[in-house]
Motif scaffolding. Structure first.
Motif, short mmCIF file in Angstrom:
data_model
loop_
_atom_site.label_atom_id
_atom_site.label_comp_id
_atom_site.label_asym_id
_atom_site.label_seq_id
_atom_site.Cartn_x
_atom_site.Cartn_y
_atom_site.Cartn_z
N ALA A 109 -2.04 9.72 0.96
CA ALA A 109 -3.57 9.73 0.52
C ALA A 109 -4.22 11.24 0.21
O ALA A 109 -4.78 11.59 -0.80
CB ALA A 109 -4.62 9.01 1.15
N ASP A 110 -4.23 11.85 1.36
CA ASP A 110 -4.83 13.44 1.41
C ASP A 110 -4.01 14.21 0.21
O ASP A 110 -4.56 15.13 -0.25
CB ASP A 110 -4.64 14.09 2.68
CG ASP A 110 -5.89 13.58 3.48
OD1 ASP A 110 -7.01 13.02 3.16
OD2 ASP A 110 -5.79 13.38 4.69
N GLN B 286 -5.79 6.01 -4.27
CA GLN B 286 -5.83 6.72 -3.37
C GLN B 286 -7.04 6.16 -2.51
O GLN B 286 -6.96 6.10 -1.25
CB GLN B 286 -6.21 8.23 -3.60
CG GLN B 286 -6.66 9.04 -2.31
CD GLN B 286 -7.42 10.40 -2.47
OE1 GLN B 286 -7.85 10.50 -3.71
NE2 GLN B 286 -7.69 11.08 -1.52
N HIS C 30 0.84 -1.27 -0.03
CA HIS C 30 0.09 0.03 -0.14
C HIS C 30 0.78 1.23 -0.12
O HIS C 30 0.51 2.45 -0.70
CB HIS C 30 -0.87 -0.08 1.24
CG HIS C 30 -2.18 -1.07 1.05
ND1 HIS C 30 -2.12 -2.39 1.33
CD2 HIS C 30 -3.32 -0.87 0.38
CE1 HIS C 30 -3.01 -2.92 1.05
NE2 HIS C 30 -3.84 -2.02 0.51
N THR D 31 -2.21 7.59 5.34
CA THR D 31 -3.30 8.54 5.00
C THR D 31 -3.09 9.97 4.60
O THR D 31 -3.58 10.72 4.01
CB THR D 31 -4.09 8.59 6.38
OG1 THR D 31 -3.35 9.04 7.48
CG2 THR D 31 -4.64 7.09 6.90
N GLN D 32 -1.78 10.46 5.30
CA GLN D 32 -1.20 11.66 4.80
C GLN D 32 -0.87 11.94 3.14
O GLN D 32 -1.39 12.83 2.57
CB GLN D 32 -0.14 12.37 5.59
CG GLN D 32 -0.48 12.51 7.03
CD GLN D 32 0.76 12.86 7.86
OE1 GLN D 32 1.66 13.79 7.25
NE2 GLN D 32 1.01 12.26 9.04
N ALA E 200 0.55 4.20 -2.74
CA ALA E 200 0.41 5.56 -2.54
C ALA E 200 1.40 6.29 -3.22
O ALA E 200 0.94 7.45 -3.75
CB ALA E 200 0.84 5.88 -0.96
N GLY F 53 -0.75 6.67 9.88
CA GLY F 53 -1.00 8.14 9.52
C GLY F 53 -0.10 8.40 8.25
O GLY F 53 -0.32 9.20 7.53
N ALA G 97 -5.33 1.91 5.17
CA ALA G 97 -4.42 2.77 6.29
C ALA G 97 -5.20 3.44 7.48
O ALA G 97 -4.67 3.44 8.55
CB ALA G 97 -3.52 3.72 5.31
N ARG G 98 -6.37 4.04 7.17
CA ARG G 98 -7.03 4.67 8.11
C ARG G 98 -7.45 3.85 9.22
O ARG G 98 -7.25 4.48 10.40
CB ARG G 98 -8.11 5.60 7.58
CG ARG G 98 -8.61 6.61 8.34
CD ARG G 98 -9.32 7.71 7.57
NE ARG G 98 -8.74 8.36 6.49
CZ ARG G 98 -8.04 9.46 6.49
NH1 ARG G 98 -7.91 10.26 7.84
NH2 ARG G 98 -7.49 10.08 5.50
N HIS H 228 -8.54 18.63 0.88
CA HIS H 228 -7.66 17.74 1.12
C HIS H 228 -6.48 18.30 1.65
O HIS H 228 -5.87 17.63 2.61
CB HIS H 228 -7.31 17.35 -0.32
CG HIS H 228 -8.26 16.04 -0.63
ND1 HIS H 228 -8.39 14.86 -0.18
CD2 HIS H 228 -8.96 15.92 -1.89
CE1 HIS H 228 -9.21 13.94 -0.78
NE2 HIS H 228 -9.69 14.73 -1.88
N ASP I 34 -6.33 4.52 1.46
CA ASP I 34 -6.82 5.30 2.56
C ASP I 34 -7.63 4.28 3.17
O ASP I 34 -7.71 4.18 4.46
CB ASP I 34 -7.79 6.36 1.95
CG ASP I 34 -8.19 7.35 3.06
OD1 ASP I 34 -7.42 8.04 3.62
OD2 ASP I 34 -9.46 7.31 3.44
#
Length: 969
Positions: free
Chosen positions: A727-728, A708, A685, A724-725, A689, A721, A715-716, A747, A712
């Motif tokens: 992904a944002d 993404q 993953h 997820t960061q 990413a 984190g 991972a979330r 985002h 997400d």
């Protein structure tokens, strides 16, 4: 030879062909492959060609590049080859590789016969320098250079390799690389023989093959009658039935039947019915060996265990080998042959060598290994092999030698072999503490080599009975939980507890231990391995904290580091500062990272990887990347697999930063295939990413959002984190590319609020430009300005070259007057490292051009807009390029032309892609197309960038768009 007309004709054509080529002979043991190699060598010699021969040695199949060294040894330069006039004494090239006058291949006087890069590659691969072994491509090119030079001297060259199935993996990979590229290189040919029933790297080398089958019935009968005309009808029929057309069996079985009582021999032979033919022949050899004297058998055993050649005439040995003496008795009974020129004895067939070892008792083998260990005292790794086999009772000296050899092997890409040596060293340790320490070391290396199950079992064995959970067990379990499942919360708590227990035991060294001697301080047994284990636990704690990516985890980790006091190394503080929050803790570390990078070859692969991660966070990764690219193949093959995958991630990130996006995509798919194959959910993953980031900057929005969402969703819930960061950040970049600035802003503020950099959010500084641009385009100029000023006030320009570039860009975009804007645009574009980050630089130039066109007119805007448009075109960012060209048209510049279409797929790439699009796995595709899963993965790895996709889900649509099918070969 009987019944080999077709094979003879093919080999004759192969040897006399003017063009370079390779051929693999494949057949069962005893079918005649070695005899056919002899024929090819003889035909080549008669044709005036140079012949170099080598034989794969089973005892050396784990030593990287040992087989390649043997094969190339007659061509390699050595200092002793030079005479006083700087010319080779025996016709081989010198170490200086220069000639005093015009060389035989027409090169000018004093010109190097081989390039410095070629010499460096061989020196590194064969241990003549301290550098790391080069990757397959680098070494393969060096071999091609050497072979071309050797053939250019006027005599074509034939390389003959017998028993290729015993070649070590690194050598086989290079031979496959070279064999696939001999076409078009006149004068060089490669002929390899491998057993059909033994897996080898040549199975997937994609080289032309010639199957060597058993003899037809008529030919088998003729061969038997030629060599054993005295056989009666009954015995003759029995031999033909049992031999099954195998030439070696036809020659050897009759001798077995006629050397003893007829009924007894016949019963022995019939009793072996159903046993594989090679084992039946070994039984015959064993019967002959049993009649030899003890001294002769001992000589044969030493030669067999030392990998003596199965046949004579293979040229000078690359390392000292045991030379069998006074073995006339073995020659007389047909077990050995004698080279007429050198007088040296060699085994008649590889099966003779196997029979010698199998017939020996354990004590006899150990005695032979002791002799060979003394013979190889100048070759630590070979000596370690024999020491490990020679010793039964605990012996600290031998254990220490094995441990040293394991450390050397680890740094040369032999982590998997090091695990075996460390395990054996533990068995030979004289104290329980040393045994536990070495088992813990073996467990750690096994975990790095991706043998996580073995790491767990070794860690459990390292624990003392009734003791608390051992640090080695914590390491093994934590790596398993982190890599496979992405478990960061419980893993973090468990490692913190283990570090504090180990710290407390280290601080209270007054406990007695039953294994320390009277002259040994009570704390010495604890000091010897504790510090290293503590360092590893701390490094893993830092890695888990990085993946957790939250304030609470990092604060607890920094508390642990502070509590360690002097036990926390500078490296630990370096990682803790740069991996956690570069904005608050990254100042002053760049120079230290550069200093620590000076001696990479002397560091373990996992230490190199951790250092490179710090370099990435400080945006100074590029100087380390050449080293990573040289060693990554080695680590993925026989070394630290997990470090190798992380190295691929780092190479990908550097390629992404430098704008080498096609290469980054290939690297990403390679890493994804490896992580998926190994079951590493975290690494898989993480790779997705990074591929999503790449798709976002390239304007492939649908693909970016698909990846993404997958990242997400995984991972979330796990609290990873770090991902997820990312992904944002992908969401922000993709939305900016689409011109959806409101979504991009949402985002971006999910990572950090405007005007601040959220603590321990590593993407906060990396998305500075995204947040500022999104805020400006949505009418939030005050928030954009506040964020740019926060970057300046936090000292981001002093932390890294990339942060300097984007900070000045953000300040220019949000400047309150034209003078300030011009000053910051100038500082951004004139930064010495600006060109190393072409995407960010192009975005800043685009913003600069837009501002100039609106304030100063079209003429002033053309230069930065043209620079931005060219950069986006070159990078392959169509959405950004379209925006730049639209601004250029508004400035009065004609539209640009589109780049050419990508290359089409090959027939095999397309077929693999079609099957994958149909839902088949790599294994199922391989079974249908008779390919290995790794070869299938390689075809997809090449096809994805050609199709412009990064996931299997996009294959069907991409294939539909292809209009020109490639004809099948």
């Amino acid at each position: 030879m009987v019944g080999r007309d077709g094979e003879r004709a093919r080999l004759s054509a192969f040897v006399r062909a003017p063009d370079g080529q390779a051929l693999v002979l494949r057949g069962e043991a005893g079918v005649g492959k070695s005899t056919l190699l002899d024929l090819a060598a003889r035909l080549a010699a008669e044709d005036g060609q140079s012949v170099v021969r080598a034989t794969g040695v089973e005892a050396e199949s784990g030593l990287p590049h040992a087989g390649l060294h043997q094969l190339l040894y007659p061509l390699l330069p050595t200092p002793d080859d030079l005479s006083s006039d700087n010319r080779p004494r025996d016709g081989r090239p010198s170490d200086d590789l220069c000639s005093d006058d015009l060389s035989s291949d027409g090169r000018p006087a004093g010109a190097p016969l081989l390039s410095a890069a070629t010499r460096a590659a061989f020196d590194a691969a064969f241990g003549r320098s301290d550098g790391p072994p080069p990757p397959v491509m680098t070494l393969g090119i060096a071999v091609l250079d050497l072979l071309s030079w050797a053939a250019a001297k006027g005599r074509p060259l034939l390389l003959v390799l017998d028993d290729g199935q015993w070649l070590d993996g690194a050598s086989a990979e290079v031979c496959g690389f070279v064999g696939r590229r001999l076409a078009g290189r006149p004068g060089v040919k490669l002929l390899v023989a491998v057993r059909a029933d033994t897996p080898s790297r040549f199975d997937t080398a994609a080289l032309p093959e010639a199957p060597i089958d058993a003899l037809a019935d008529a030919d088998a009968t003729r061969l038997l009658d030629l060599h054993h005309p005295e056989l009666g009808r009954q015995l003759r029929g029995l031999v033909l039935e049992q031999a099954g057309g195998n030439p070696l069996a036809l020659l050897e079985l009759p001798a077995h039947l006629t050397t003893g009582p007829g009924d007894r021999a016949t019963q022995d032979l019939l009793g072996l019915h159903g046993v594989p033919l090679p084992r039946r022949i070994q039984q015959i050899y064993a019967a002959r060996l049993a009649r030899l004297g003890d001294a002769v058998r001992a000589e044969l055993l030493r030669g067999a265990l030392d990998g003596s050649a199965a046949r004579p005439g293979d040229g000078p040995a690359p390392v000292a080998r045991y030379r069998m003496r006074e073995v006339d008795e073995a020659v007389a009974c047909g077990l050995l042959v004698v080279e007429p020129v050198t007088g040296e004895a060699a085994f008649r067939h590889p099966l003779v060598r196997s029979s010698v070892v199998q017939l020996a008792t354990p004590d006899q083998r150990r005695s032979a290994h002791r002799v060979l260990a003394q013979l190889h005292r100048e070759y630590p790794e070979r000596r370690a092999i024999h020491l490990a086999a020679a010793t039964v009772d605990p012996e600290e000296g031998v254990a220490a030698d094995l441990e040293a050899a394991a450390r050397s092997a680890t740094r040369r890409g032999g982590a998997r072999m090091a695990v075996s040596w460390l395990t054996r060293a533990a068995e030979l340790s004289e104290t329980r503490v040393d045994r536990s320490r070495r088992l813990g070391e073996a467990a750690y290396v096994a975990g790095q080599a991706d043998h996580l199950g073995r790491a767990r079992s070794l860690a459990l064995a390292a624990a003392a009975p009734g003791a608390d959970e051992s640090p080695a067990a914590v390491l093994a379990d934590s790596y398993l939980a982190l890599y496979r499942d992405g478990e960061v919360r419980a893993t973090h708590r468990r490692i913190v507890a283990a570090v504090e227990r180990l710290r407390d035991s280290r601080d209270r060294p007054d406990r007695e231990h039953p294994d320390h001697g009277p002259d040994q301080r009570p704390d010495q047994w604890l000091d010897r391995g504790t510090d290293e284990v503590l360092d590893r636990l701390v490094s893993l704690l830092l890695a888990v904290s990085q993946y957790a990516g939250n304030r609470a985890a990092w604060q607890r980790t920094h508390e642990v580091l502070a509590g360690l006091g002097d036990l926390a190394t500078e490296r630990a503080w370096m990682y803790g500062s740069t991996w956690s929050d570069v904005v608050r803790h990254g100042a002053g570390w760049s120079r230290r990272v550069e200093r620590a990078s000076a001696g990479l070859a002397d560091q373990d692969p996992w230490d190199v990887t951790r250092l490179a991660v710090s370099a990435y966070h400080l945006d100074v990764l590029s100087p380390l990347r050449p080293y990573l690219e040289r060693v990554v193949d080695r680590e993925l093959d026989t070394g630290a697999m997990s470090s190798g995958i992380v190295m691929l991630h780092l190479v990908l990130l550097d390629q992404l930063a430098l704008g080498q996006w096609d290469a980054a995509e290939r690297t990403g798919h390679r890493a994804l295939a490896l992580a998926t194959e190994r079951g590493h959910g975290l690494f898989a993953h993480q790779t997705r990413a990074y591929l999503a980031q790449l798709a976002a900057v390239r304007g492939r929005t649908a693909e970016a959002r698909e990846l993404q969402a997958a990242v997400d969703a995984w991972a979330r819930p796990r609290g990873v984190g770090f991902l997820t960061q990312v992904a944002d950040a992908v969401g922000a970049t993709a939305a900016l590319g689409d011109g959806d600035y409101e979504t991009a802003f949402l985002h971006a503020i999910g990572i950090t609020a405007p005007g601040a950099f959220r603590p321990y959010a590593y993407q906060a500084s990396r998305t500075l430009l995204d947040l500022v641009e999104a805020a400006l385009h949505t009418g939030r100029a005050e928030q954009a300005r506040a964020h740019a000023l926060a970057a300046r006030d936090a000292g981001l320009p002093d932390l890294s070259p990339r942060l300097a570039l984007v900070t000045h860009g953000a300040l220019a975009m949000t400047a309150e007057d034209d003078t300030e804007a011009a000053a910051h645009y100038a500082r951004a574009q004139s930064h010495p490292a600006a060109e190393r980050f072409p995407f960010e630089l192009a975005r800043i130039r685009l913003a600069h051009g837009i501002g100039l066109r609106r304030l100063q007119g079209a003429a002033a805007a053309r230069l930065p807009l043209t620079q931005a448009a060219k950069a986006f075109d070159r990078l392959g960012a169509p959405a950004w390029a379209a925006r730049a060209h639209a601004e250029l048209r508004a400035a009065g510049v004609a539209p640009h032309t589109h780049p050419p279409a990508p290359l089409p797929l090959t027939w095999q790439e397309r077929r693999v892609a079609e099957l994958a699009a149909g839902g088949l796995t790599n294994k199922e595709i391989g079974e249908q197309m008779r390919l290995s899963p790794r070869t299938v993965s390689a075809h997809l790895y090449r096809a994805f960038p050609k199709l412009g996709i990064t996931t299997r889900a996009a294959l069907r649509d991409a294939l539909t768009r292809i209009s020109q099918p490639t004809p099948a070969p």
